[in-house]
Motif scaffolding. Structure first.
Motif, PDB file in Angstrom:
ATOM      1  N   PRO A   1      -4.909  18.247  -0.170  1.00  0.00           N
ATOM      2  CA  PRO A   1      -5.627  19.241   0.628  1.00  0.00           C
ATOM      3  C   PRO A   1      -6.790  19.882  -0.129  1.00  0.00           C
ATOM      4  CG  PRO A   1      -3.593  20.179  -0.212  1.00  0.00           C
ATOM      5  CD  PRO A   1      -3.608  18.738  -0.647  1.00  0.00           C
ATOM      6  N   LYS A   2      -7.928  19.952   0.512  1.00  0.00           N
ATOM      7  CA  LYS A   2      -9.128  20.508  -0.104  1.00  0.00           C
ATOM      8  C   LYS A   2      -8.906  21.966  -0.522  1.00  0.00           C
ATOM      9  CE  LYS A   2     -14.042  21.407   0.772  1.00  0.00           C
ATOM     10  NZ  LYS A   2     -15.144  21.280   1.756  1.00  0.00           N
ATOM     11  N   GLY A   3      -9.243  22.268  -1.772  1.00  0.00           N
ATOM     12  CA  GLY A   3      -9.207  23.639  -2.260  1.00  0.00           C
ATOM     13  C   GLY A   3      -7.825  24.208  -2.503  1.00  0.00           C
ATOM     14  N   ARG A   4      -6.783  23.349  -2.463  1.00  0.00           N
ATOM     15  CA  ARG A   4      -5.424  23.875  -2.598  1.00  0.00           C
ATOM     16  C   ARG A   4      -4.668  23.290  -3.783  1.00  0.00           C
ATOM     17  NH1 ARG A   4      -2.543  26.108   2.662  1.00  0.00           N
ATOM     18  NH2 ARG A   4      -4.351  26.920   3.764  1.00  0.00           N
ATOM     19  N   VAL A   5      -5.392  22.666  -4.690  1.00  0.00           N
ATOM     20  CA  VAL A   5      -4.785  22.205  -5.939  1.00  0.00           C
ATOM     21  C   VAL A   5      -5.611  22.788  -7.081  1.00  0.00           C
ATOM     22  CG1 VAL A   5      -3.915  20.074  -4.904  1.00  0.00           C
ATOM     23  CG2 VAL A   5      -6.151  20.059  -6.002  1.00  0.00           C
ATOM     24  N   SER A   6      -4.992  22.900  -8.255  1.00  0.00           N
ATOM     25  CA  SER A   6      -5.733  23.443  -9.396  1.00  0.00           C
ATOM     26  C   SER A   6      -6.795  22.436  -9.836  1.00  0.00           C
ATOM     27  CB  SER A   6      -4.779  23.739 -10.553  1.00  0.00           C
ATOM     28  OG  SER A   6      -4.339  22.536 -11.175  1.00  0.00           O
TER      29      SER A   6
ATOM     30  N   THR B   1       0.857  -1.181   0.000  1.00  0.00           N
ATOM     31  CA  THR B   1       0.000   0.000   0.000  1.00  0.00           C
ATOM     32  C   THR B   1       0.893   1.230   0.000  1.00  0.00           C
ATOM     33  OG1 THR B   1      -1.777  -1.119   1.217  1.00  0.00           O
ATOM     34  CG2 THR B   1      -1.788   1.290   1.218  1.00  0.00           C
ATOM     35  N   VAL B   2       0.838   1.978  -1.092  1.00  0.00           N
ATOM     36  CA  VAL B   2       1.646   3.192  -1.232  1.00  0.00           C
ATOM     37  C   VAL B   2       0.818   4.363  -0.728  1.00  0.00           C
ATOM     38  CG1 VAL B   2       2.909   4.679  -2.827  1.00  0.00           C
ATOM     39  CG2 VAL B   2       2.822   2.203  -3.227  1.00  0.00           C
ATOM     40  N   LEU B   3       1.276   4.967   0.344  1.00  0.00           N
ATOM     41  CA  LEU B   3       0.576   6.088   0.969  1.00  0.00           C
ATOM     42  C   LEU B   3       1.325   7.368   0.622  1.00  0.00           C
ATOM     43  CD1 LEU B   3      -1.754   6.795   2.921  1.00  0.00           C
ATOM     44  CD2 LEU B   3      -0.146   6.481   4.808  1.00  0.00           C
ATOM     45  N   VAL B   4       0.624   8.347   0.041  1.00  0.00           N
ATOM     46  CA  VAL B   4       1.319   9.535  -0.443  1.00  0.00           C
ATOM     47  C   VAL B   4       0.507  10.798  -0.150  1.00  0.00           C
ATOM     48  CG1 VAL B   4       0.351   9.232  -2.771  1.00  0.00           C
ATOM     49  CG2 VAL B   4       2.404  10.601  -2.467  1.00  0.00           C
ATOM     50  N   ALA B   5       1.185  11.808   0.370  1.00  0.00           N
ATOM     51  CA  ALA B   5       0.602  13.143   0.519  1.00  0.00           C
ATOM     52  C   ALA B   5       1.035  13.988  -0.659  1.00  0.00           C
ATOM     53  CB  ALA B   5       1.071  13.777   1.828  1.00  0.00           C
ATOM     54  N   THR B   6       0.153  14.853  -1.143  1.00  0.00           N
ATOM     55  CA  THR B   6       0.507  15.667  -2.305  1.00  0.00           C
ATOM     56  C   THR B   6       0.029  17.103  -2.125  1.00  0.00           C
ATOM     57  OG1 THR B   6       0.379  15.831  -4.715  1.00  0.00           O
ATOM     58  CG2 THR B   6      -1.610  15.103  -3.589  1.00  0.00           C
ATOM     59  N   SER B   7       0.864  18.037  -2.592  1.00  0.00           N
ATOM     60  CA  SER B   7       0.462  19.440  -2.629  1.00  0.00           C
ATOM     61  C   SER B   7       0.109  19.846  -4.046  1.00  0.00           C
ATOM     62  CB  SER B   7       1.590  20.328  -2.087  1.00  0.00           C
ATOM     63  OG  SER B   7       2.802  20.092  -2.779  1.00  0.00           O
ATOM     64  N   GLY B   8       0.088  18.884  -4.971  1.00  0.00           N
ATOM     65  CA  GLY B   8      -0.290  19.217  -6.338  1.00  0.00           C
ATOM     66  C   GLY B   8       0.047  18.136  -7.341  1.00  0.00           C
ATOM     67  N   ASP B   9       1.349  17.906  -7.589  1.00  0.00           N
ATOM     68  CA  ASP B   9       1.753  17.054  -8.695  1.00  0.00           C
ATOM     69  C   ASP B   9       2.121  15.625  -8.303  1.00  0.00           C
ATOM     70  OD1 ASP B   9       1.416  18.998 -10.667  1.00  0.00           O
ATOM     71  OD2 ASP B   9       3.398  19.848 -10.306  1.00  0.00           O
ATOM     72  N   THR B  10       2.619  15.425  -7.077  1.00  0.00           N
ATOM     73  CA  THR B  10       3.078  14.092  -6.699  1.00  0.00           C
ATOM     74  C   THR B  10       1.965  13.054  -6.826  1.00  0.00           C
ATOM     75  OG1 THR B  10       4.769  14.929  -5.188  1.00  0.00           O
ATOM     76  CG2 THR B  10       4.001  12.697  -4.810  1.00  0.00           C
ATOM     77  N   GLY B  11       0.784  13.378  -6.307  1.00  0.00           N
ATOM     78  CA  GLY B  11      -0.303  12.404  -6.302  1.00  0.00           C
ATOM     79  C   GLY B  11      -0.702  11.957  -7.688  1.00  0.00           C
ATOM     80  N   GLY B  12      -0.785  12.905  -8.630  1.00  0.00           N
ATOM     81  CA  GLY B  12      -1.140  12.546 -10.000  1.00  0.00           C
ATOM     82  C   GLY B  12      -0.108  11.629 -10.623  1.00  0.00           C
ATOM     83  N   ALA B  13       1.162  11.932 -10.388  1.00  0.00           N
ATOM     84  CA  ALA B  13       2.234  11.106 -10.952  1.00  0.00           C
ATOM     85  C   ALA B  13       2.233   9.710 -10.343  1.00  0.00           C
ATOM     86  CB  ALA B  13       3.583  11.790 -10.723  1.00  0.00           C
TER      87      ALA B  13
END
Length: 438
Positions: free
Chosen positions: A159-164, A129-141
């Motif tokens: 984070p809610k409301g903090r990504v494009s 299970t890969v657990l990842v926090a993202t501020s924008g691009d990491t999660g998509g990749a």
């Protein structure tokens, strides 16, 4: 090679153990017990990046079960181009290393694919299970790199409301083995939850948790490779060590450049560009590291108030005098994007714009006395809503980015509490099936 925790309270680990653990059991981050020196006479920047990376990274894999697979891991991970371009021909010494030609349009594609290719060879009995926090691009990749793999399931916290809008679509559009969780909080809340999960032995054991954030040392290895490749290319061409300008959020990229320099690669001055989150700037100017709540900015992937990799920076012994830190505000990001386009036609994303601004602040003689390499980290289409009004035209997506818009999305909403995350982990397989049914 053995890896040790930055906090010194965990047993030494092999590379495979460090990759699978993500963070060390004592809450610290893994570092090589002894940082290898680069064998410059064996490194050829004219080689394809995959071959170069396998040669450079061999000492980190020495004696590990992944060592026989290193070449194939690199071939599967570095299979899209990196361009080293001169954005403005009137400034031939300034280069942009374009790292956004992968499937999700961000440099995180390299680290995510590298880790997933390692995990596939380490999964053994049942999925990780890969657990990842993202501020924008990491999660998509990471979601893209994990999509459809039977050896891993991935849980992404954002984070809610903090990504494009595009980033959110990219976070939430993958298959049944990927679950995206919208956290009521900021990136630091997401990162705190991931660290708390890794400090919970029962949770780690039950779900075979590992991480794809830059807290995982494996994320830094491909960054080290392309930084070294670019540095050697310009050093070979000019005979001078190039300077680097690096957009900095969680400090993974910044640490990779500093690590490359510590290994003896030909790297000159280093400038870290931050947004309005000033933790790193204050450390540099005042000599004190004081984490704080993150501030929302246009360069959202850099919205980090407590950069995890600062622990590695400290473990490496980096002093403020060894680099320069420039803080770039939202207004300055907008102004620089517009100015760069008007003078050269080059379109920069908000994160890349911080590096252009930081370079322009250098004294004129420093800008002109050597080559400089700015890390261009995301495709501007991902921020089209903000960039297009500044440059006065539409931005065309790559084929890969355009295809993402046709995917259906699904997300789970959660409070920033470990108990809530544990419940999602218990049910993430079923949630993935709901995702695919929509």
């Amino acid at each position: 090679m053995k890896f040790v925790s930055t906090r010194g309270q965990s047993p030494a680990a092999t590379l495979s153990e460090a990759l699978l653990s993500g963070a060390a059991p004592d809450g610290g981050l893994y570092m090589p017990e002894v940082l290898p020196k680069a064998e410059l006479d064996l490194l050829n920047p004219d080689e394809p990046l995959a071959e170069f990376a396998a040669r450079l990274l061999r000492p980190f894999f020495a004696g590990d079960e992944l060592e026989p697979h290193l070449r194939s891991i690199c071939e599967q991970s570095f299979d899209f181009p990196i361009n080293l371009v001169v954005p403005n021909l009137a400034k031939p010494q300034f280069h942009a290393l374009e790292l956004f030609n992968g499937p999700t349009g961000a440099f995180k594609d390299f680290g995510a694919r590298f880790l997933m290719n390692c995990f596939e060879r380490l999964a053994g009995r049942g999925p990780l299970t890969v657990l990842v926090a993202t501020s924008g691009d990491t999660g998509g990749a990471v979601g893209c790199a994990a999509d459809g793999r039977k050896s891993v399931r991935t849980v992404i916290l954002f984070p809610k409301g903090r990504v494009s809008a595009f980033q959110e679509h990219q976070l939430t559009c993958w298959g049944e083995n990927v679950t995206a969780i919208e956290i009521e909080g900021d990136f630091d809340d997401c990162q705190r939850l991931v660290k708390a999960a890794f400090c919970n032995p029962a949770l780690c054991a039950e779900h075979r948790l590992t991480s794809a954030n830059s807290i995982n040392f494996g994320r830094l290895l491909p960054q080290l490779a392309y930084v070294a490749h670019a540095a050697l290319a310009r050093f070979k061409a000019t005979g001078m060590k190039p300077g680097f300008v690096v957009p900095s959020g969680n400090l993974g990229h910044g640490f990779a450049v500093l690590m490359a320099k510590a290994m003896g690669l030909p790297i000159g001055p280093i400038v870290l560009a931050t947004n309005a989150n000033k933790t790193l700037k204050d450390w540099h100017d005042k000599g004190r590291y004081q984490p704080r709540a993150s501030v929302q900015t246009l360069a959202n992937a850099m919205d980090v108030g407590n950069p995890s990799n600062f622990e590695r920076l400290s473990a490496l012994g980096v002093q403020p005098s060894e680099l320069r830190v420039e803080l770039v505000t939202d207004g300055q990001i907008r102004t620089r994007i517009k100015a760069v386009y008007e003078t050269s036609g080059y379109v920069a994303c908000p994160h890349t714009a911080t590096t252009f601004e930081a370079w322009w602040r250098l004294p004129k003689d420093e800008r002109s006395d050597r080559d400089w390499i700015a890390l261009a980290t995301a495709h501007p289409y991902k921020f089209a809503d903000m960039v297009e009004p500044l440059i006065g035209r539409e931005i065309e997506p790559t084929a890969a980015l355009a295809s993402i818009l046709n995917r259906r999305t699904y997300k789970v909403r959660s409070a920033p509490e470990l108990d809530d995350l544990a419940q999602v982990l218990e049910g993430s397989a079923l949630m993935g099936q709901r995702h695919c049914a929509m």
